[in-house]
Design a protein around this motif. Structure first.
Motif, PDB file in Angstrom:
ATOM      1  N   LEU A 221       0.845  -1.192   0.000  1.00 34.15           N
ATOM      2  CA  LEU A 221       0.000   0.000   0.000  1.00 34.15           C
ATOM      3  C   LEU A 221       0.881   1.244   0.000  1.00 34.15           C
ATOM      4  N   GLU A 222       0.836   1.980  -1.103  1.00 33.74           N
ATOM      5  CA  GLU A 222       1.711   3.141  -1.275  1.00 33.74           C
ATOM      6  C   GLU A 222       1.070   4.411  -0.732  1.00 33.74           C
ATOM      7  N   ASN A 223       1.895   5.229  -0.076  1.00 31.72           N
ATOM      8  CA  ASN A 223       1.444   6.569   0.308  1.00 31.72           C
ATOM      9  C   ASN A 223       1.414   7.449  -0.939  1.00 31.72           C
ATOM     10  N   GLU A 224       0.227   7.906  -1.298  1.00 29.26           N
ATOM     11  CA  GLU A 224      -0.016   8.639  -2.549  1.00 29.26           C
ATOM     12  C   GLU A 224      -0.947   9.807  -2.222  1.00 29.26           C
ATOM     13  N   PRO A 225      -0.476  11.055  -2.354  1.00 26.34           N
ATOM     14  CA  PRO A 225      -1.277  12.202  -1.910  1.00 26.34           C
ATOM     15  C   PRO A 225      -2.675  12.309  -2.508  1.00 26.34           C
ATOM     16  N   SER A 226      -2.912  11.736  -3.676  1.00 27.49           N
ATOM     17  CA  SER A 226      -4.245  11.816  -4.281  1.00 27.49           C
ATOM     18  C   SER A 226      -5.187  10.746  -3.731  1.00 27.49           C
TER      19      SER A 226
ATOM     20  N   GLY B 112       9.531  10.497  -1.256  1.00 28.69           N
ATOM     21  CA  GLY B 112       9.312  11.595  -2.203  1.00 28.69           C
ATOM     22  C   GLY B 112       7.855  12.004  -2.281  1.00 28.69           C
ATOM     23  N   ASN B 113       6.950  11.030  -2.253  1.00 26.74           N
ATOM     24  CA  ASN B 113       5.519  11.351  -2.254  1.00 26.74           C
ATOM     25  C   ASN B 113       5.137  12.133  -1.008  1.00 26.74           C
ATOM     26  N   GLU B 114       5.730  11.775   0.120  1.00 28.55           N
ATOM     27  CA  GLU B 114       5.437  12.471   1.374  1.00 28.55           C
ATOM     28  C   GLU B 114       5.839  13.947   1.266  1.00 28.55           C
ATOM     29  N   GLN B 115       7.044  14.168   0.738  1.00 27.48           N
ATOM     30  CA  GLN B 115       7.524  15.544   0.579  1.00 27.48           C
ATOM     31  C   GLN B 115       6.735  16.288  -0.496  1.00 27.48           C
ATOM     32  N   TYR B 116       6.299  15.563  -1.539  1.00 29.90           N
ATOM     33  CA  TYR B 116       5.502  16.180  -2.604  1.00 29.90           C
ATOM     34  C   TYR B 116       4.218  16.765  -2.022  1.00 29.90           C
ATOM     35  N   GLY B 117       3.692  16.119  -1.005  1.00 30.05           N
ATOM     36  CA  GLY B 117       2.500  16.621  -0.340  1.00 30.05           C
ATOM     37  C   GLY B 117       2.811  17.571   0.801  1.00 30.05           C
ATOM     38  N   SER B 118       4.053  18.100   0.794  1.00 30.97           N
ATOM     39  CA  SER B 118       4.500  19.094   1.783  1.00 30.97           C
ATOM     40  C   SER B 118       4.493  18.551   3.211  1.00 30.97           C
ATOM     41  N   ARG B 119       4.772  17.257   3.366  1.00 29.81           N
ATOM     42  CA  ARG B 119       4.943  16.657   4.685  1.00 29.81           C
ATOM     43  C   ARG B 119       6.394  16.199   4.826  1.00 29.81           C
TER      44      ARG B 119
ATOM     45  N   HIS C 145      10.152   3.207  -2.662  1.00 27.98           N
ATOM     46  CA  HIS C 145      10.323   3.916  -3.930  1.00 27.98           C
ATOM     47  C   HIS C 145      11.182   5.151  -3.701  1.00 27.98           C
ATOM     48  N   LEU C 146      12.011   5.479  -4.697  1.00 29.71           N
ATOM     49  CA  LEU C 146      12.942   6.595  -4.592  1.00 29.71           C
ATOM     50  C   LEU C 146      12.664   7.645  -5.657  1.00 29.71           C
ATOM     51  N   LYS C 147      12.369   8.851  -5.219  1.00 30.28           N
ATOM     52  CA  LYS C 147      12.285  10.031  -6.084  1.00 30.28           C
ATOM     53  C   LYS C 147      12.644  11.224  -5.228  1.00 30.28           C
ATOM     54  N   ASP C 148      12.871  12.382  -5.840  1.00 28.83           N
ATOM     55  CA  ASP C 148      13.175  13.583  -5.069  1.00 28.83           C
ATOM     56  C   ASP C 148      12.291  14.731  -5.529  1.00 28.83           C
ATOM     57  N   VAL C 149      12.178  15.745  -4.689  1.00 23.09           N
ATOM     58  CA  VAL C 149      11.174  16.799  -4.872  1.00 23.09           C
ATOM     59  C   VAL C 149      11.747  18.145  -4.454  1.00 23.09           C
ATOM     60  N   LEU C 150      11.363  19.176  -5.194  1.00 19.20           N
ATOM     61  CA  LEU C 150      11.595  20.560  -4.779  1.00 19.20           C
ATOM     62  C   LEU C 150      10.253  21.258  -4.669  1.00 19.20           C
ATOM     63  N   ILE C 151      10.148  22.188  -3.735  1.00 17.75           N
ATOM     64  CA  ILE C 151       8.928  22.966  -3.553  1.00 17.75           C
ATOM     65  C   ILE C 151       9.288  24.436  -3.722  1.00 17.75           C
TER      66      ILE C 151
ATOM     67  N   SER D  89       4.982  21.785  -5.871  1.00 19.92           N
ATOM     68  CA  SER D  89       5.965  20.706  -5.839  1.00 19.92           C
ATOM     69  C   SER D  89       6.302  20.239  -7.250  1.00 19.92           C
ATOM     70  N   ALA D  90       7.561  19.840  -7.427  1.00 18.20           N
ATOM     71  CA  ALA D  90       7.991  19.276  -8.699  1.00 18.20           C
ATOM     72  C   ALA D  90       9.076  18.244  -8.442  1.00 18.20           C
ATOM     73  N   CYS D  91       9.058  17.153  -9.215  1.00 20.46           N
ATOM     74  CA  CYS D  91      10.081  16.123  -9.060  1.00 20.46           C
ATOM     75  C   CYS D  91      11.379  16.560  -9.716  1.00 20.46           C
ATOM     76  N   VAL D  92      12.484  16.200  -9.096  1.00 18.41           N
ATOM     77  CA  VAL D  92      13.828  16.543  -9.565  1.00 18.41           C
ATOM     78  C   VAL D  92      14.704  15.304  -9.402  1.00 18.41           C
ATOM     79  N   PRO D  93      15.900  15.287  -9.995  1.00 18.80           N
ATOM     80  CA  PRO D  93      16.775  14.121  -9.814  1.00 18.80           C
ATOM     81  C   PRO D  93      17.091  13.867  -8.349  1.00 18.80           C
TER      82      PRO D  93
END
Length: 293
Positions: A159-164, A192-199, A217-223, A229-233
C-alpha cells in the motif's frame, strides 16, 4: 549500507522508456537488479496478455534481472462514485468501479505468478474529504477483503502513500495497514511522495511507517516559493535521503528499493532523467559510505 543497497536496487521500466527492451537494457547496463512493471508500450500492466507477460519475464531474466513487483493502479478509484473525490494518475487506466478493481486485483495476481513475483502495489481509493474521520472503516473493510484474496494466493499487497489517495501520507497508510493486521499487507514507503505533499518524510513520516514497510520507492522533490511541488533528480531535492537510508539501516530493513523518478529534463527523455537520478543516488551513497567509515 551502500553495497547491500545496490544489490537491492531496481527501476520502474517506463521511468526509463515505454519500450521494454530499451528499459531492460538500461537496467542491465547500469547494474540494477530488478524491475517493476507499470506500463509497457503505453499499455497498463493489467492489460497485458499472458503471452506478453511471458515475454517480459523472458526478456528480463535473459539480462539477469528479476521482476520485483506489479506496479498496478488497483484501488485508484472512488469508493463511492456519488461523492466528490480527488483524482490522480492512473497510468493508462480509465476510471472504474470498486467491483471492477477487485477483478483487476485478480488479474494482477495472475500476472504476478506469470512474472515470477508475489508483490502487487495497490492504493487506498481516491482521496475523500476527511478520510480518516469519516471513511476509515469503509477503507479498511475493502482493503481487508483484498487481503483475504491475497492470502489465499500467497501474495503480498504493498500500500503506497499517494497524496491523491486516502492513504496519502505515512500516518494514514500506517493506520490502514495496522487496522487490517495481516502480513499480506505492508506499506510501500515513498518518501518523495510524502515531501511532494508538503509533509516531512524523515524523521516524521518514516516514524509512522517503520516496522510496517516492505518496499521503498525513490524520487526527489523541490517545492517553490509558491508551494508548488515538482520532481527533480535524486539528491537535488528536499528529501533527506542520507538520514532516511541511515534510519532504514539501523532498523534492519532488508527489502528492495526502486527508482521512480517522475522527472524528465527539459528537452530530454525519461531515460536521461532516470540516469540523472541514478547518478545523484550514487553520490549520496558515496557520501553515506564515507560517513560510516
Amino acid at each position: 549500507m551502500t553495497n547491500r543497497m545496490v544489490d537491492r536496487l531496481g527501476v520502474i521500466t517506463d521511468e526509463v522508456s515505454a519500450d521494454l527492451v530499451t528499459a531492460l537494457d538500461f537496467a542491465s547496463e547500469k547494474g540494477l537488479k530488478h524491475v517493476e512493471i507499470r506500463t509497457v508500450d503505453g499499455k497498463n500492466v493489467l492489460a497485458l496478455s499472458d503471452g506478453e507477460a511471458d515475454r517480459i519475464r523472458e526478456e528480463a531474466e535473459s539480462r539477469g534481472l528479476f521482476i520485483s513487483c506489479i506496479a498496478s493502479p488497483v484501488f485508484k478509484c472512488a469508493l463511492d462514485a456519488s461523492r466528490s473525490v480527488a483524482d490522480g494518475d492512473r497510468f493508462n487506466q480509465e476510471e472504474r468501479s470498486v467491483s471492477e478493481h477487485f477483478v483487476m486485483l485478480e488479474r494482477a495476481m495472475e500476472l504476478a505468478e506469470r512474472l515470477g513475483t508475489n508483490r502487487i502495489r495497490i492504493f487506498s481509493f481516491w482521496r475523500e474529504q476527511e478520510p480518516l474521520e469519516r471513511y476509515e472503516d469503509e477503507i479498511v473493510r475493502q482493503l481487508s477483503r483484498a487481503v483475504k484474496l491475497a492470502e489465499a494466493r500467497g501474495m503480498l499487497l504493498l500500500l503506497e502513500n499517494e497524496p491523491s489517495c486516502n492513504g496519502g501520507f505515512a500516518e494514514e497508510v500506517a493506520r490502514f495497514v495496522s487496522a487490517v493486521d495481516s502480513s499480506s499487507l505492508r506499506v510501500l514507503w515513498d518518501p518523495g511522495n510524502e515531501q511532494y505533499g508538503s509533509r516531512p518524510s524523515y524523521p516524521d513520516g518514516y516514524a509512522a511507517v517503520r516496522g510496517l514497510l516492505a518496499h521503498v520507492h525513490l524520487k526527489d522533490v523541490l517545492i517553490d516559493s509558491a508551494g508548488k511541488s515538482a520532481c527533480v533528480p535524486i539528491g537535488s531535492g528536499v528529501v533527506p535521503y542520507i538520514e532516511q537510508f541511515q534510519g532504514l539501516e539501523q532498523d534492519g530493513y532488508t527489502g528492495l528499493f526502486t527508482i521512480e523518478t517522475h522527472f524528465i529534463p527539459e528537452g530530454g527523455t525519461a531515460l536521461e532523467g532516470t540516469a540523472m537520478s541514478l547518478a545523484g543516488l550514487a553520490v549520496l551513497l558515496d557520501r553515506l559510505q564515507a560517513e560510516t567509515r
